[in-house]
Design a protein around this motif. Structure first.
Motif, mmCIF file in Angstrom:
data_model
loop_
_atom_site.group_PDB
_atom_site.id
_atom_site.type_symbol
_atom_site.label_atom_id
_atom_site.label_comp_id
_atom_site.label_asym_id
_atom_site.label_seq_id
_atom_site.Cartn_x
_atom_site.Cartn_y
_atom_site.Cartn_z
ATOM 1 N N TYR A 17 139.984 -113.952 -21.779
ATOM 2 C CA TYR A 17 138.872 -113.095 -22.179
ATOM 3 C C TYR A 17 137.782 -113.054 -21.097
ATOM 4 N N ILE A 25 138.530 -108.242 -29.255
ATOM 5 C CA ILE A 25 139.301 -108.890 -28.193
ATOM 6 C C ILE A 25 140.662 -108.224 -28.107
ATOM 7 N N SER A 41 144.560 -110.222 -24.486
ATOM 8 C CA SER A 41 143.493 -111.120 -24.019
ATOM 9 C C SER A 41 142.917 -110.723 -22.665
ATOM 10 N N ARG A 68 137.481 -107.781 -23.552
ATOM 11 C CA ARG A 68 136.759 -108.037 -24.794
ATOM 12 C C ARG A 68 135.410 -107.337 -24.714
#
Length: 302
Positions: A66, A180, A184, A187
């Protein structure tokens, strides 16, 4: 007369286990005692083990997750992730009426009379907002993003609340909701996110609204990235997004294959207090847009 005392006149004699003056030898161990680690861990010998290396790699991997907020994604990176060229996308906007005509609602919503009643409420909300806080102009030094947020909330709440009551769909409006990506990679924190509470923990993203005090073009990249991540998390279906400066709005649709956006359209004007009929014919289209999003956004065909 003698007074009886309650204390002993003399202190009691202390009893010794061993005769005084006698010293007893004790055995001294030549092996030092093993010190205990209070945490139950073995002291490091300075040698890096395979377990230590694996643990470090896991920490580094976790820190890398993230790591790219929407606001930090560059234009080329966003175009690659979204599969479009922004220059071409900006030239392909359609009228808001066409967006509504192309929509294929999956559930029954409010009746025409109910929608009209909701528009009356929203009109009063906007007029009261302008009277209390002033018209949202970028030239006003007191015009901040929080002011746009207040206006957006007054527009969204009536239609969302009426839709819930009429349909029973468990819709909730989340503020500053983090989205999110399923992979990954990205975000972002979105100001307004409409969510359909299907079960625990099953939730579907329906729509987002990203207000900004400046031009609606600034938050559009973040909105598009969020829409893609929302659809991926939903597992398909259609999601909707709105970007607004308070006065000007744009509606965006993502069907998990392509993005479609409307031209900018005004939702309020300075003289609307005295021009209610004009607002109901033109500016109230924002209620139709949100109603359309609620009828089809976040729903995945079986």
């Amino acid at each position: 007369m003698f007074r009886i005392t309650t204390k002993l006149a003399f202190r009691p004699t202390r009893i010794c286990r061993y005769p005084p003056g006698v010293h007893y030898a004790c055995r001294v161990s030549s092996t030092p005692k093993k010190q205990r680690n209070p945490k139950g861990k073995t002291a490091s010998s300075g040698v890096t083990t395979e377990e230590d290396t694996t643990s470090t790699q896991k920490k580094q991997t976790t820190n890398l997750k993230y790591q790219t907020p929407y606001s930090k994604v560059s234009m080329p990176e966003a175009e690659k992730r979204l599969g479009l060229k922004f220059a071409n996308f900006e030239r392909s906007a359609i009228p808001v009426g066409q967006m509504l005509e192309e929509a294929k609602p999956m559930i029954k919503g409010l009746t025409n009379d109910q929608v009209q009643q909701t528009k009356e409420i929203v009109f009063e909300n906007i007029v009261r907002f302008i009277e209390a806080k002033g018209y949202p102009m970028e030239s006003d030094e007191d015009f901040k993003e929080a002011k746009v947020n207040d206006l957006v909330l007054l527009i969204i709440l009536p239609i969302l609340s009426d839709f819930r009551r009429a349909t029973g769909r468990d819709l909730m409006l989340r503020r500053e909701k983090e989205i999110i990506a399923a992979d990954s990679e990205t975000r972002g924190l979105l100001e307004f996110v409409g969510i359909d509470i299907i079960g625990i923990p099953d939730e579907k993203f329906v729509f987002i609204v990203e207000p900004k005090r400046s031009s609606v073009g600034n938050p559009k990249r973040q909105c598009l990235l969020a829409l893609k991540d929302m659809a991926d998390n939903n597992g398909g279906g259609i999601v909707y997004g709105f970007v607004t400066s308070g006065e000007q709005w744009q509606m965006i649709r993502y069907d998990h294959m392509a993005f479609t956006q409307t031209d900018r359209f005004p939702v309020l004007f300075s003289s609307m207090r005295h021009e209610k009929d004009i607002w109901l014919k033109e500016g109230s289209v924002i209620i139709d847009c949100i109603h359309t999003a609620l009828r089809s956004g976040g729903l995945v065909a079986a």
